[in-house]
Design an enzyme around this catalytic site. Sequence first.
Site: not given
Ligand code: TEU
Length: 561
Positions: A98, A201, A258, A330-331
């Site tokens: 990542d 990310d 992403e 994971h989000d």
């Molecule tokens: O997520 C980016 C992102 O746009 C987040 O706002 C996502 O929509 C949110 O987690 C949903 O609730 C990335 C990663 O995948 C995430 O795990 C991180 O928290 C974030 O960046 C900050 O690095």
Amino acid sequence: MERKWWHGETAYQIYPKSFRDTNGDGIGDLRGVIQKLDYLQELGIGVLWLSPVYASPLADQGYDISDYYRIDPRFGTMDDMDELIREAKRRNIGIVMDLVVNHCSDEHEWFRKACQDPDGKYGRYFYIEKWTEGEPLPCNWRSYFGGPVWSKLPGHDDRVYLHLFHRKQPDLNWENPEVRREIYTMINWWLDKGLAGFRIDAIINIKKALPFQNYPADRDDGLSSVDNMLFEAEGVLDFLNEMSDETFRKYDAFTVGEVFNEKPEELPLFIGDRGCFSTMFDFAETVLNQGPEGWHVQKPVTAEQYKAACFASQRKARDVGFLCNIIENHDEPRGVSHYLPAGTCAGPYGAAAKKMLGGLNFMLRGLPFLYQGQEIGIENVRRERIEEVDDIAARDQYRVALAAGLSPAEAMESVNRFSRDNARTPFQWDASDNAGFSVGEPWLAVNPNYREINLAAQRGNPDSVWNFYRALIALRRNPDYRETVVYGETAPYLPERKNLMAYFRRGESQTLLVIGNFQAAEQDIPLPGNVRRVALNNLPELSIASGVLHAQAFQFAVLEI
Ligand code: TEU
Ligand code: CA
């Protein structure tokens, strides 16, 4: 379109903290990943993305990095990482790390030095602004995790710093060439170790619309979603192309961005033959029904919406490149809990429906990207009280729901539907204590359904979700189908038919018809031609008579026509 080694692969995301714990501290680790490489090889995985394992206070579970050149001791050592890269390569698996460079941790040396001397070299690594108590903040953007994007700079009453995410994640100032140089050096250091590449990310956030200004408020808090600023920011691709030239392109590395909010005309610049990345995630389905008010007003996704979003993405990428197809990460909530009609997973057709959803997504053109546990159909977890929830996004959304007048029980309902903890509960390996994840107390409680849903049980059952995923992955590798499955064009079939998602994959000399009956009711589907072979079917039977497929509840099939 130029062909690439990874086009025919199946990719898999690991959330290391929740994958496998080998030393009993309740935290998954790199040795756990090494231990499971044979499993991933057996599954048929060719690309493996690890969520962050760098040194971190874990305020946002590793997406807050305090040292890009170290592995966090909770995950292991640099020797473990080197061994993982080596051992994966021996199994033809490329490791993808990542890359979190929109921000670092407030415990990173750069930020500490910025606090010591905000006007010095490291002050310029961040966005630090003069501000005194009582004045309005430099702008009214709302951080992704709630509240303003500005916090007081530690040790200075007259300064604030910018963080689009958590206050422990200060944004790096990409306008500063020194910052960009530091980042490129770090990327190349990792690529020299033999990584296959990076998942990148939150990358769209690196370009801010400057100077800082307010946007119309979209909630009662008077703040405005970062999306409104990003819509106006121009020039992110200049940064990304420079990064790519200085790093990825030199190594022919695999990169997956992403990327949210790209503008339609930008797609070729991201993932075309000369794009800055190899590929990016398709989030068209992920963002369905999301809005600035928050989770508590978010409606469930219907089959019609899901289908339309998938087809729109297939169309836009068709002549451009490959997107990565996902049902979860994971989000996000677990795909089977989020996209299937409410109550389906626990009902009599749960397994069939999980296979259908997985199959419909997997057979789209692009790179199928599985998330750990998807292959055994892990579901959302239910928590009764907010204290049981770890996710900082969910805790914020709980407050938002209460402020909007919901009762604590109602607020918990929306948290349970969308919390990022849903994806982060430990992997369910077997029916032993803690699902075989750890002999210690897991950092996040396992989903109590692990005694029914676990890998060991599904291995032994030829009709399991897991064996179906194995068949999907094998189909992608099968020389009889490979060319069509990987490169065939997608064309919707009967797109107006409700609760049916069907499409052709057309190769030069072969046509596959992918069919999913997206409902518990049966459905008769006219077939466009004779069926030469059934490549895949999620049920024991397939009833075809006089050119009509009589589909059972959530039946899914891949037919060679
Ligand atoms: O997520 C980016 C992102 O746009 C987040 O706002 C996502 O929509 C949110 O987690 C949903 O609730 C990335 C990663 O995948 C995430 O795990 C991180 O928290 C974030 O960046 C900050 O690095
Ligand atoms: Ca551990």
